[in-house]
Design an enzyme around this catalytic site. Structure first.
Site, short mmCIF file in Angstrom:
data_model
loop_
_atom_site.label_atom_id
_atom_site.label_comp_id
_atom_site.label_asym_id
_atom_site.label_seq_id
_atom_site.Cartn_x
_atom_site.Cartn_y
_atom_site.Cartn_z
N GLY A 113 -1.74 -7.45 -0.77
CA GLY A 113 -2.13 -8.23 0.40
C GLY A 113 -1.60 -9.64 0.42
O GLY A 113 -0.93 -10.10 -0.50
N ASP A 165 -2.58 -2.05 0.57
CA ASP A 165 -2.74 -0.92 -0.35
C ASP A 165 -4.21 -0.55 -0.56
O ASP A 165 -4.55 0.63 -0.71
CB ASP A 165 -2.04 -1.17 -1.68
CG ASP A 165 -2.37 -2.49 -2.34
OD1 ASP A 165 -3.32 -3.18 -1.91
OD2 ASP A 165 -1.68 -2.85 -3.31
#
Length: 523
Positions: free
Chosen positions: A91, A252
């Site tokens: 991120g 993810d």
């Protein structure tokens, strides 16, 4: 080749903060079984430069192209048709793109120390962390995109003056794959720039910070078709040019949580549905980072959730990932990197076995202390923390690794206790997914410390969530419940029970209190 009987397959490009994989997924329509085939794996690391650590995005891109080529070869050998490709990444990190489509400047790694000072300046301007949390619902961390952008805007305003778009890392790779620029919602929600109420860009916040509004694009949902694979890439890969580029949960963790095999509400008995009202379905995505929390239908923002802190990030089908970011196995990864740099060869399995022989709960740290979030000198940082807190210093590599694993397990327990308090519910089990599942010692310690059943698997949750979200985008699956149904049918889950783990992993209130006192003193 018999094209009538070709199997439809998907390609997940799964990029963690230290490695990447290309994984083929074949979903059988009749059996609802997903089969995985890893076709490419590579390591990547931030590059130190005079302006801070940056990502080698072109190097990662070459590996993505190699993954495409290997996927094309695999399809030819297995009478399969590649339907789509999607990318998920870690991120918060981003880059700027100019009017010509060229990348502007370098993409800095989130561990860049300059973000620390920028975060302090932004918080002062916005009235403190509570004020910002009420607007965004995002856990305060100096790595958040909001602080990164503020730091870069101050250091290199000329880049922003000519920038056309801001793309998060997976958005950039989708652009390079398809030629289409998008901002996917789950990755954007890690930025600290979305309104917690609407899930859209907080335009007033963006304006208040002086960020150019024009660089932020319309948000798309997971499962949306971004575009088609560029012809030149299709030719390199030897695949049909109708291959779609589909956005999974591009963060993810969003993809990983989509693959947690929770039961759907519709599959539960009336008694189970009533019981579920007070039971918190709790997950831990375990890898470089540990993300521990619950899946909620709506954001939850309170003074208590800010203090923990719990973040509110977006998941598939408008779900909210209400979770805490925890240091994770980054601690052990850094110890191994130091050991290798000193000329010593050692695997993670060997490190874990040495930790198994070390004394339990001998030395503890706060995994979330700021000094452990930056690279280099991890062993010395741990020893320094031990000295400063009047603990025994770790003497061996096994001591160091055991210290990290014990401390992570205690942090998980503390976070679960906080989750129960904040949400006024109970956590009966913890479901762990991701690469960290492979560390059995950590699972055993966690089970003992939690004093609850631990469900472990699947390991490849992120890639699985990515692949099955592509299947939704292709119309082969119907949504999140369907995804989780396939996961339950396809992958086994290992259960750890408190009364079956080694008694040395069970801890009393004295150890829990000792850990809490260390954390409170450190904060």
């Amino acid at each position: 080749m018999d094209k009538k009987n070709q199997a439809n397959v998907y390609l997940a490009i799964d990029l963690g903060a230290s490695s990447g994989r290309a994984i083929i997924g074949r979903l059988d329509a009749q059996s609802r079984q997903l089969e995985l085939e890893e076709i490419h794996r590579f390591e990547h690391h931030p590059c130190p430069t005079p302006v801070g650590p940056i990502w080698d995005l072109t190097g990662i891109w070459l590996n993505i192209v190699q993954g495409l080529k290997l996927a094309g070869s695999w399809c030819q050998q297995n009478n399969a048709k590649l339907c789509s490709v999607g990318v998920d990444t870690w991120g918060v990190d981003w880059t700027l793109v100019g009017p010509s489509g060229e990348q502007l400047g370098q993409s800095h790694c989130y561990r860049d120390p300059q973000n620390i000072a920028a975060s302090e300046r932004v918080l002062e301007k916005l009235g403190g962390k509570h004020s910002l949390y009420e607007r965004t619902g995002v856990q305060h961390m100096f790595i958040n995109s909001i602080f990164q952008i503020a730091a870069r805007l101050e250091q290199a305003p000329e880049l922003f003056s000519v920038a056309e778009r801001l793309l998060f890392v997976p958005d950039l790779f989708h652009y390079w794959l398809s030629g289409e620029m998008t901002n996917e919602r789950t990755i954007a929600s890690t930025s600290g720039l979305l309104s917690v109420k609407t899930g859209e860009w907080d335009w007033e916040l963006i304006k208040e910070l002086g960020f150019p509004e024009s660089i932020f694009g319309e948000l798309i949902e997971p499962g949306v078709v971004v575009g088609k694979l560029l012809p030149e890439l299709a030719q390199i890969a030897g695949v049909a040019d109708e291959v779609a580029v589909i956005a999974p949960g591009t963060h993810d963790t969003a993809s990983a949580i989509a693959a947690v095999p929770f039961e759907s509400q519709t599959e539960r008995s009336p008694e189970a549905k009533e019981d579920a009202k007070t039971t918190i379905q709790t997950y831990l995505s375990s890898g470089t980072w540990s993300l521990l929390g619950a899946e909620l239908a709506d954001p939850f923002v309170s003074k208590e959730s800010c203090e923990v802190p719990f973040t509110n990030e977006r998941g598939l089908e408008s779900t909210v990932r209400f979770l805490k970011n925890i240091g994770g196995l980054w601690l052990v990864q850094e110890l191994r990197r130091e050991y290798l740099e000193q000329g010593n060869e050692i695997s993670f399995d060997e490190m874990t076995e040495q930790a198994r022989l070390a004394d339990p709960f001998r030395t503890l740290i706060d995994p979330n202390a700021p000094q452990f979030a930056t690279p280099r000198a991890m062993a010395e940082k741990i020893r320094t923390f031990a000295r400063q807190t009047d603990q025994l210093e770790p003497e061996t590599l096994g001591d160091l690794v055991r210290c990290c694993l014990d401390s992570l397990a205690l942090c998980y327990r503390a976070t679960v206790d906080q989750l129960e308090t904040v949400l006024n519910g109970r956590v009966e089990t913890l479901h762990i997914v991701g690469g960290g599942v492979q560390n059995r010692l950590l699972n055993e310690i966690t089970c003992g410390v939690m004093n609850r059943p631990i469900l472990c698997g699947p390991v490849e949750a992120t890639a699985i969530g990515n692949l099955l979200t592509q299947a939704v985008g292709n119309g082969q699956l119907n949504g999140l419940d369907d995804i989780r149904g396939v996961v339950r049918e396809s992958f086994e889950v290992e259960t750890f029970l408190p009364d079956e783990v080694d008694s040395g992993f069970l801890v009393g209130d004295d150890v829990l209190q000792r850990y809490q006192e260390l954390v409170q003193a450190d904060s």
